[in-house]
Motif scaffolding. Structure first.
Motif, PDB file in Angstrom:
ATOM      1  N   UNK A   1      35.025  32.581  41.188  1.00  0.00           N
ATOM      2  CA  UNK A   1      34.816  34.011  41.192  1.00  0.00           C
ATOM      3  C   UNK A   1      33.503  34.372  41.852  1.00  0.00           C
ATOM      4  N   UNK A   2      33.066  35.611  41.611  1.00  0.00           N
ATOM      5  CA  UNK A   2      31.830  36.066  42.238  1.00  0.00           C
ATOM      6  C   UNK A   2      30.622  35.878  41.334  1.00  0.00           C
ATOM      7  N   UNK A   3      30.867  35.318  40.146  1.00  0.00           N
ATOM      8  CA  UNK A   3      29.761  35.053  39.238  1.00  0.00           C
ATOM      9  C   UNK A   3      29.351  36.229  38.380  1.00  0.00           C
ATOM     10  N   UNK A   4      29.988  37.375  38.543  1.00  0.00           N
ATOM     11  CA  UNK A   4      29.593  38.558  37.771  1.00  0.00           C
ATOM     12  C   UNK A   4      30.605  38.926  36.684  1.00  0.00           C
ATOM     13  N   UNK A   5      31.805  38.352  36.734  1.00  0.00           N
ATOM     14  CA  UNK A   5      32.832  38.671  35.764  1.00  0.00           C
ATOM     15  C   UNK A   5      32.825  37.654  34.627  1.00  0.00           C
ATOM     16  N   UNK A   6      33.346  38.081  33.491  1.00  0.00           N
ATOM     17  CA  UNK A   6      33.531  37.150  32.388  1.00  0.00           C
ATOM     18  C   UNK A   6      34.827  37.473  31.679  1.00  0.00           C
ATOM     19  N   UNK A   7      35.385  36.470  31.014  1.00  0.00           N
ATOM     20  CA  UNK A   7      36.610  36.683  30.264  1.00  0.00           C
ATOM     21  C   UNK A   7      36.318  37.468  28.991  1.00  0.00           C
ATOM     22  N   UNK A   8      37.266  38.298  28.564  1.00  0.00           N
ATOM     23  CA  UNK A   8      37.137  38.939  27.251  1.00  0.00           C
ATOM     24  C   UNK A   8      37.470  37.907  26.169  1.00  0.00           C
TER      25      UNK A   8
END
Length: 362
Positions: free
Chosen positions: A279-286
């Protein structure tokens, strides 16, 4: 009966219990409150519910591009948390299943106090001859391959986020846009769709920006498929529906498997050697709950176990909020959906996660 486009349950259907078939069903008329409550799920209150069927979520919709809503009802609407919604995505090997098969399921969740949606999505046709590079589909139907299934589900979620308010709010107010938090519940192929929507945020963000992706407050995957190459190796007889949904290209199977995705930004070497897409390193899983019955006759628990381990390594900063549950559900691949434990498990997860919003911990 019908009122304002909703189909209402009858008054004696307020209390919920488990019958011999496994479905959580209504207590019989004439039961006292104590009797009904004594047989009910581990939830303190049950609501009446109403439903609205066959709502299109896109322009010029295919018959499967519709959704059904199940709305809890209460004399005092303030007792319902309208900011959250359970969204169910059915399984069926990407080629079978229909939202109408899950009306009991939608009703049960709404009777537990959750505004609920059951999504329909386009299905891949059945292959009748896959001996050649160009498969022949049943009734000469046109091919429909991944990611069409999950793109339909993304459209439905975007519609719920933007436009469902006037359908589910008690007074039909246009000022209420819709729920702010969605809890995705996917079974089998529906769990695969959930995983891809989370590990590939772009499907939701194209329709509602980062705000829509962040509106996914939690995910529950039940008897899920997360690694298509593994599915093919363990169950070669499943190749007919794998080919129908993902072609014969094994590289396409890898790219369509949540187990080979990453929320974190990877180096070029990692992407090459680990066969992962970063990914882009800014998202995270809920918060993420993976549930697997060890009695599942159609799917090995390896799918759930290995996906859970993958999330812990590649799920970004949200990975620590993942849980693997192999004890709560017992029964067959589809039979678990007709057990009281399924509804209890999902309700406990949603209530637990949603409580973190009210106490300010998220």
């Amino acid at each position: 009966m019908w009122n304002n486009g909703r189909e209402h349950t009858e008054p004696e259907e307020m209390w919920v219990r488990t019958d011999e078939s496994g479905w959580i069903t209504t207590a019989t008329a004439g039961c006292g409150d104590g009797d009904a409550r004594s047989r009910s799920c581990h939830v303190s209150h049950f609501w009446m519910s109403s439903s609205v069927f066959d709502i299109p979520y896109c322009e010029n919709p295919h018959p499967n591009q519709h959704l059904d809503l199940y709305i809890p009802e209460e004399n005092d609407p303030a007792n319902i948390n309208w900011d959250r919604m359970v969204v169910y995505i059915h399984g069926g090997a990407w080629r079978t299943g229909d939202r109408s098969q899950f009306r009991k399921l939608g009703q049960q969740f709404s009777q537990l106090g959750f505004p609920t949606c059951v999504i329909g999505y386009r299905l891949s046709p059945k292959i009748v001859d896959f001996s050649t590079d160009t498969p022949k589909f049943e009734k000469d139907a046109p091919a429909l391959y991944h990611p069409a299934h999950l793109e339909d589900c993304a459209r439905a979620i975007a519609w719920l986020w933007k436009r469902s308010g006037s359908y589910i709010h008690p007074d039909g107010s246009d000022s209420y846009r819709g729920p702010k938090r969605f809890y995705l519940v996917g079974h089998s192929a529906g769990a695969h769709i959930n995983g891809m929507l989370m590990f590939e945020p772009e499907h939701l963000e194209r329709l509602g920006g980062r705000e829509l992706f962040d509106a996914i407050a939690g995910v529950v995957d039940v008897e899920g498929i997360f690694d298509i190459p593994l599915l093919s190796r363990m169950y070669p007889s499943y190749n007919d529906f794998i080919y129908g949904a993902f072609t014969k290209d094994v590289k396409a199977w890898v790219d369509a498997s949540p187990r080979f995705k990453s929320m974190r930004k990877l180096t070029e070497e990692e992407e090459r050697t680990l066969n992962l897409k970063g990914g882009d390193g800014t998202h995270c899983l809920p918060p993420y709950l993976i549930v697997q019955s060890l009695e599942d006759e159609l799917l090995s628990p390896d799918q759930a176990v290995q996906y859970f381990e993958h999330i812990l390594k590649e799920g970004g900063v949200g990975a620590g909020r993942a849980t693997l549950d192999t004890t709560s559900l017992q029964g067959s691949h589809s039979g678990v959906l007709r057990k009281r434990a399924f509804f209890d498990t999902v309700a406990a997860f949603v209530n637990g996660v949603d409580g973190s919003f009210s106490n300010g911990s998220r």
